[in-house]
Design a protein around this motif. Structure first.
Motif, short mmCIF file in Angstrom:
data_model
loop_
_atom_site.label_atom_id
_atom_site.label_comp_id
_atom_site.label_asym_id
_atom_site.label_seq_id
_atom_site.Cartn_x
_atom_site.Cartn_y
_atom_site.Cartn_z
N THR A 59 60.12 45.11 33.64
CA THR A 59 61.38 45.82 33.48
C THR A 59 61.46 47.08 34.32
OG1 THR A 59 61.66 44.95 31.25
CG2 THR A 59 62.88 46.93 31.78
N SER A 60 60.41 47.90 34.29
CA SER A 60 60.45 49.17 35.02
C SER A 60 60.62 48.96 36.52
CB SER A 60 59.17 49.97 34.76
OG SER A 60 59.10 50.31 33.40
N ASP A 61 59.88 48.02 37.09
CA ASP A 61 60.03 47.74 38.52
C ASP A 61 61.42 47.21 38.83
OD1 ASP A 61 57.48 48.66 39.14
OD2 ASP A 61 56.59 46.66 39.21
N GLY A 62 61.96 46.39 37.95
CA GLY A 62 63.31 45.87 38.13
C GLY A 62 64.35 46.97 38.08
N GLU A 63 64.21 47.89 37.13
CA GLU A 63 65.18 48.98 37.02
C GLU A 63 65.13 49.91 38.23
OE1 GLU A 63 65.48 49.28 32.16
OE2 GLU A 63 63.84 50.32 33.17
N ARG A 64 63.93 50.22 38.72
CA ARG A 64 63.82 51.05 39.93
C ARG A 64 64.41 50.32 41.14
NH1 ARG A 64 59.20 53.02 37.29
NH2 ARG A 64 57.91 51.27 37.96
N ALA A 65 64.23 49.01 41.20
CA ALA A 65 64.78 48.24 42.32
C ALA A 65 66.31 48.24 42.30
CB ALA A 65 64.25 46.80 42.27
N VAL A 66 66.90 48.08 41.14
CA VAL A 66 68.37 48.11 41.04
C VAL A 66 68.89 49.47 41.46
CG1 VAL A 66 70.35 47.97 39.47
CG2 VAL A 66 68.49 46.28 39.30
N ALA A 67 68.24 50.54 41.01
CA ALA A 67 68.65 51.89 41.40
C ALA A 67 68.51 52.07 42.91
CB ALA A 67 67.81 52.92 40.64
N SER A 68 67.41 51.60 43.47
CA SER A 68 67.18 51.72 44.91
C SER A 68 68.22 50.92 45.69
CB SER A 68 65.78 51.24 45.27
OG SER A 68 64.81 52.09 44.71
N ALA A 69 68.52 49.72 45.23
CA ALA A 69 69.53 48.90 45.90
C ALA A 69 70.89 49.60 45.87
CB ALA A 69 69.62 47.53 45.24
N ALA A 70 71.21 50.25 44.76
CA ALA A 70 72.49 50.98 44.67
C ALA A 70 72.54 52.12 45.69
CB ALA A 70 72.68 51.52 43.26
N LEU A 71 71.40 52.74 45.96
CA LEU A 71 71.35 53.81 46.97
C LEU A 71 71.52 53.24 48.37
CD1 LEU A 71 68.50 55.95 45.42
CD2 LEU A 71 70.96 56.41 45.36
N VAL A 72 70.98 52.06 48.61
CA VAL A 72 71.16 51.39 49.90
C VAL A 72 72.63 51.01 50.06
CG1 VAL A 72 70.55 49.36 51.28
CG2 VAL A 72 68.77 50.57 50.01
N VAL A 73 73.22 50.47 49.01
CA VAL A 73 74.64 50.10 49.03
C VAL A 73 75.51 51.32 49.31
CG1 VAL A 73 76.58 49.32 47.58
CG2 VAL A 73 74.43 48.03 47.61
N ALA A 74 75.15 52.46 48.74
CA ALA A 74 75.94 53.68 48.91
C ALA A 74 76.03 54.09 50.38
CB ALA A 74 75.35 54.81 48.08
N GLN A 75 75.05 53.72 51.19
CA GLN A 75 75.08 54.08 52.60
C GLN A 75 75.64 52.96 53.49
OE1 GLN A 75 71.42 55.69 54.08
NE2 GLN A 75 71.46 57.39 52.64
N HIS A 76 75.98 51.84 52.89
CA HIS A 76 76.56 50.72 53.63
C HIS A 76 78.02 51.04 53.93
CE1 HIS A 76 78.18 46.69 54.35
NE2 HIS A 76 76.93 46.32 54.59
N PRO A 77 78.52 50.64 55.11
CA PRO A 77 79.92 50.93 55.45
C PRO A 77 80.94 50.41 54.43
CG PRO A 77 78.76 50.04 57.37
CD PRO A 77 77.82 49.96 56.20
N HIS A 78 80.60 49.33 53.73
CA HIS A 78 81.53 48.78 52.73
C HIS A 78 81.08 49.10 51.30
CE1 HIS A 78 83.66 46.69 55.87
NE2 HIS A 78 82.52 46.20 56.30
N GLY A 79 80.09 49.97 51.19
CA GLY A 79 79.56 50.31 49.88
C GLY A 79 80.35 51.43 49.23
#
Length: 145
Positions: free
Chosen positions: A49-69
């Motif tokens: 669970t912990s690794d999954g939750e950190r991954a989702v948070a990290s992916a959201a940060l990657v999405v935030a820098q995407h041109p369509h994010g």
């Protein structure tokens, strides 16, 4: 599960990760995000669970820098600026999100039992679709022979 909503930072682990990013040196933040995504994208066995939750948070940060994010808007996420994240993190984030919702994910199991589980899965799919948009179905072209 210390979770209060479906957002990427709406759980204790991800909120702590956001704080860890704020406390880290500016130049170390991208590598912290990369490591979180790598742990989830290629789990040795079962994604906890912990690794999954950190991954989702990290992916959201990657999405935030995407041109369509969209911004990873949350009072629980990092408040300090992040460096520009390398574009190769996009596909790593896709792989991590795929693992998060897989049968080998404890987080997916927990959300399967929750009333808001379907909404959580939709939110994960939304993040993934920004990074790797689905190919729209193409109309069949008829040719005269």
């Amino acid at each position: 599960m210390g979770t209060w909503d479906i957002g990427p930072f709406d759980n204790d682990t991800a909120a702590d990760f956001g704080g860890d990013l704020d406390e880290a040196a500016f130049d170390d933040r991208a590598s912290m995000i990369r490591r979180a995504l790598e742990r989830a994208a290629d789990p040795t066995d079962y994604l906890n669970t912990s690794d999954g939750e950190r991954a989702v948070a990290s992916a959201a940060l990657v999405v935030a820098q995407h041109p369509h994010g969209e911004p990873a808007c949350s009072s629980y996420g990092p408040s300090e600026p992040l460096p520009e994240l390398p574009s190769e993190l996009r596909m790593l984030a896709v792989d991590a999100l795929d693992q998060v919702v897989s049968e080998l994910s404890e987080l997916a199991e927990l959300w399967a039992e929750a009333a808001r589980g379907p909404k959580w899965r939709q939110d994960i799919a939304r993040l993934r679709d920004v990074l790797d948009p689905p190919v729209p179905p193409q109309e069949e072209t008829l040719f005269d022979v």
